[in-house]
Design a protein around this motif. Structure first.
Motif, PDB file in Angstrom:
ATOM      1  N   THR A  11       6.206  -9.292 -14.147  1.00 54.45           N
ATOM      2  CA  THR A  11       4.781  -8.957 -14.069  1.00 54.45           C
ATOM      3  C   THR A  11       3.894 -10.188 -14.263  1.00 54.45           C
ATOM      4  N   LYS A  14      -0.098 -10.100  -9.945  1.00 52.24           N
ATOM      5  CA  LYS A  14      -0.614  -8.758  -9.624  1.00 52.24           C
ATOM      6  C   LYS A  14       0.397  -7.928  -8.839  1.00 52.24           C
ATOM      7  N   GLU A  17       2.845  -6.447 -11.249  1.00 52.90           N
ATOM      8  CA  GLU A  17       2.249  -5.330 -11.989  1.00 52.90           C
ATOM      9  C   GLU A  17       2.232  -4.076 -11.121  1.00 52.90           C
ATOM     10  N   HIS A  18       1.948  -4.248  -9.845  1.00 55.03           N
ATOM     11  CA  HIS A  18       1.936  -3.114  -8.908  1.00 55.03           C
ATOM     12  C   HIS A  18       3.353  -2.537  -8.752  1.00 55.03           C
ATOM     13  N   LEU A  20       5.774  -2.717 -10.919  1.00 55.46           N
ATOM     14  CA  LEU A  20       6.109  -2.072 -12.189  1.00 55.46           C
ATOM     15  C   LEU A  20       5.576  -0.644 -12.225  1.00 55.46           C
ATOM     16  N   ARG A  21       4.315  -0.463 -11.837  1.00 57.81           N
ATOM     17  CA  ARG A  21       3.733   0.884 -11.812  1.00 57.81           C
ATOM     18  C   ARG A  21       4.473   1.785 -10.833  1.00 57.81           C
TER      19      ARG A  21
END
Length: 96
Positions: A11, A14, A17-18, A20-21
């Motif tokens: 992460t 960005k 992070e995307h 991961l979600r």
């Protein structure tokens, strides 16, 4: 069969992070979160194949990691929990 799915998604940007979600949301559709990046899921062989294909589409294999542990069908005597547990346990009936 009961499976434990764990993941480690990079992460540092960005896009990570995307991812991961997306991985977390996908795992939530299949099972129950038992720790931050750990899910218990009850699946048959076809569902497992589908889950793995969907995960492969999300992750970047050079920087992300998914681990799947198969506990099988006699998993109840293989799980020992110490401390806080969730309200629902994998494979237990849900009464509404």
């Amino acid at each position: 069969m009961l499976l434990v799915v764990t993941y480690d998604v990079d992460t540092t940007n960005k896009e990570g992070e995307h991812r991961l979600r997306k991985v977390a949301q996908l795992c939530e559709r299949y099972g129950m979160r038992v720790q931050n990046s750990v899910f218990e899921v009850l699946l048959d062989a076809a569902q497992l194949t589908t889950l793995k294909c969907e995960l492969e589409k999300i992750i970047e294999p050079d920087v992300d990691s998914i681990r799947i542990y198969r506990l099988g069908n006699s998993y109840k005597n293989k799980i020992e929990v110490m401390g806080k547990t969730s309200v629902l346990q994998a494979g237990e009936p849900l009464l509404l």
